[in-house]
Design a protein around this motif. Structure first.
Motif, PDB file in Angstrom:
ATOM      1  N   UNK A 164       2.164   5.217  11.446  1.00  0.00           N
ATOM      2  CA  UNK A 164       1.176   5.499  10.407  1.00  0.00           C
ATOM      3  C   UNK A 164       1.191   4.403   9.340  1.00  0.00           C
ATOM      4  N   UNK A 165       2.371   3.969   8.947  1.00  0.00           N
ATOM      5  CA  UNK A 165       2.489   2.908   7.941  1.00  0.00           C
ATOM      6  C   UNK A 165       1.865   1.618   8.458  1.00  0.00           C
ATOM      7  N   UNK A 209      -0.689  15.719   4.902  1.00  0.00           N
ATOM      8  CA  UNK A 209       0.125  16.909   4.716  1.00  0.00           C
ATOM      9  C   UNK A 209       0.172  17.664   6.031  1.00  0.00           C
ATOM     10  N   UNK A 210       1.389  17.838   6.557  1.00  0.00           N
ATOM     11  CA  UNK A 210       1.583  18.636   7.763  1.00  0.00           C
ATOM     12  C   UNK A 210       2.780  19.538   7.527  1.00  0.00           C
ATOM     13  N   UNK A 211       2.549  20.799   7.564  1.00  0.00           N
ATOM     14  CA  UNK A 211       3.636  21.758   7.348  1.00  0.00           C
ATOM     15  C   UNK A 211       4.269  21.563   5.987  1.00  0.00           C
ATOM     16  N   UNK A 212       5.560  21.253   5.985  1.00  0.00           N
ATOM     17  CA  UNK A 212       6.245  21.067   4.709  1.00  0.00           C
ATOM     18  C   UNK A 212       6.437  19.590   4.376  1.00  0.00           C
ATOM     19  N   UNK A 213       5.770  18.685   5.084  1.00  0.00           N
ATOM     20  CA  UNK A 213       5.854  17.251   4.813  1.00  0.00           C
ATOM     21  C   UNK A 213       4.573  16.808   4.119  1.00  0.00           C
ATOM     22  N   UNK A 214       4.730  16.057   3.033  1.00  0.00           N
ATOM     23  CA  UNK A 214       3.596  15.470   2.324  1.00  0.00           C
ATOM     24  C   UNK A 214       3.874  13.982   2.187  1.00  0.00           C
ATOM     25  N   UNK A 253      -2.607  -2.298   8.326  1.00  0.00           N
ATOM     26  CA  UNK A 253      -3.545  -3.153   9.047  1.00  0.00           C
ATOM     27  C   UNK A 253      -5.004  -2.752   8.862  1.00  0.00           C
ATOM     28  N   UNK A 254      -5.252  -1.537   8.413  1.00  0.00           N
ATOM     29  CA  UNK A 254      -6.628  -1.045   8.375  1.00  0.00           C
ATOM     30  C   UNK A 254      -7.390  -1.455   7.134  1.00  0.00           C
ATOM     31  N   UNK A 255      -6.701  -1.840   6.058  1.00  0.00           N
ATOM     32  CA  UNK A 255      -7.376  -2.201   4.831  1.00  0.00           C
ATOM     33  C   UNK A 255      -7.716  -1.010   3.953  1.00  0.00           C
ATOM     34  N   UNK A 256      -7.283   0.169   4.343  1.00  0.00           N
ATOM     35  CA  UNK A 256      -7.515   1.375   3.551  1.00  0.00           C
ATOM     36  C   UNK A 256      -6.602   1.320   2.335  1.00  0.00           C
ATOM     37  N   UNK A 257      -7.102   1.732   1.177  1.00  0.00           N
ATOM     38  CA  UNK A 257      -6.319   1.668  -0.052  1.00  0.00           C
ATOM     39  C   UNK A 257      -5.282   2.783  -0.147  1.00  0.00           C
ATOM     40  N   UNK A 258      -5.629   3.982   0.296  1.00  0.00           N
ATOM     41  CA  UNK A 258      -4.705   5.101   0.149  1.00  0.00           C
ATOM     42  C   UNK A 258      -4.948   6.140   1.230  1.00  0.00           C
ATOM     43  N   UNK A 259      -3.849   6.705   1.750  1.00  0.00           N
ATOM     44  CA  UNK A 259      -3.924   7.784   2.734  1.00  0.00           C
ATOM     45  C   UNK A 259      -2.953   8.865   2.315  1.00  0.00           C
ATOM     46  N   UNK A 302      -1.714   1.048  -0.343  1.00  0.00           N
ATOM     47  CA  UNK A 302      -1.536  -0.377  -0.096  1.00  0.00           C
ATOM     48  C   UNK A 302      -2.064  -1.160  -1.281  1.00  0.00           C
ATOM     49  N   UNK A 303      -1.430  -2.314  -1.513  1.00  0.00           N
ATOM     50  CA  UNK A 303      -1.900  -3.199  -2.578  1.00  0.00           C
ATOM     51  C   UNK A 303      -2.862  -4.197  -1.972  1.00  0.00           C
ATOM     52  N   UNK A 304      -3.773  -4.716  -2.768  1.00  0.00           N
ATOM     53  CA  UNK A 304      -4.771  -5.644  -2.273  1.00  0.00           C
ATOM     54  C   UNK A 304      -4.150  -7.010  -1.992  1.00  0.00           C
ATOM     55  N   UNK A 305      -3.215  -7.466  -2.846  1.00  0.00           N
ATOM     56  CA  UNK A 305      -2.663  -8.812  -2.713  1.00  0.00           C
ATOM     57  C   UNK A 305      -1.965  -9.006  -1.375  1.00  0.00           C
ATOM     58  N   UNK A 306      -0.885  -8.292  -1.145  1.00  0.00           N
ATOM     59  CA  UNK A 306      -0.095  -8.495   0.054  1.00  0.00           C
ATOM     60  C   UNK A 306      -0.319  -7.430   1.092  1.00  0.00           C
ATOM     61  N   UNK A 307      -1.153  -6.467   0.797  1.00  0.00           N
ATOM     62  CA  UNK A 307      -1.386  -5.331   1.687  1.00  0.00           C
ATOM     63  C   UNK A 307      -0.071  -4.626   2.009  1.00  0.00           C
ATOM     64  N   UNK A 308       0.842  -4.603   1.014  1.00  0.00           N
ATOM     65  CA  UNK A 308       2.149  -3.975   1.184  1.00  0.00           C
ATOM     66  C   UNK A 308       2.035  -2.498   0.883  1.00  0.00           C
ATOM     67  N   UNK A 309       2.492  -1.656   1.793  1.00  0.00           N
ATOM     68  CA  UNK A 309       2.368  -0.227   1.540  1.00  0.00           C
ATOM     69  C   UNK A 309       3.370   0.279   0.513  1.00  0.00           C
TER      70      UNK A 309
END
Length: 160
Positions: free
Chosen positions: A9-10, A24-29, A15-21, A34-41
């Motif tokens: 997922x990370x 939420x599944x069960x008890x995991x959130x 790689x997708x260029x999406x800013x935020x995802x 991602x940042x625009x400069x380095x696309x670092x999550x």
């Protein structure tokens, strides 16, 4: 959700260029920004189950993904003479026909027009991706078992 799914997922979000995802599944959130400069999550996660010890390793696995994208920019000048084979569909990229077989192609391998380079799984169907040109594989741009987008570069081929 296990560590491998979180790592995939990370990579996908990076790689997708999406800013935020947010997921939420069960008890995991999980929230991945991602940042625009380095696309670092930037990963934020909350879990109330005992598997929480495995989750802090996920950002470590994502860190090498961003630096790997940066060196490809200077290579763009060199890649002008190469033909880029791109993904015709969205799915999961596989270099091998099955886990116990060898990869379809390696760097340096000669390929002919119509030779199978990889398979992309989409909706439980394995689609063979064939070479558009004859030449030599210069670079494989996608890791095995990684998600790929439509028109994402997969291979660089030297047609000479």
């Amino acid at each position: 959700m296990d560590l491998k799914e979180i790592q995939n997922l990370i990579k996908f979000v990076s790689n997708s260029g999406v800013a935020e995802v947010k997921l939420e599944t069960g008890d995991i959130k999980i929230t991945i920004k991602t940042t625009v400069e380095g696309n670092t999550p930037e990963i934020t996660y909350v879990q109330q189950a005992p598997v929480a010890q495995a989750l802090p390793q996920a950002p470590v696995a994502a860190a090498p993904a961003a630096p790997a994208a940066a060196p490809s920019a200077p290579a763009a000048d060199d890649s002008a003479k190469y033909v880029t084979i791109k993904s015709p569909i969205i799915g999961t990229f596989y270099r091998k026909p099955s886990p116990d077989k060898s990869p379809f192609v390696e760097v340096g391998a000669s390929v002919g027009k119509g030779d199978v380079l990889c398979v992309i799984e989409a909706m439980k169907l394995f689609n063979e991706i064939e070479s558009e040109v004859s030449g030599k594989i210069v670079k494989i741009l996608v890791d095995d078992m990684s998600p790929v987008e439509f028109d994402q570069p997969l291979f660089l081929v030297d047609p000479s």
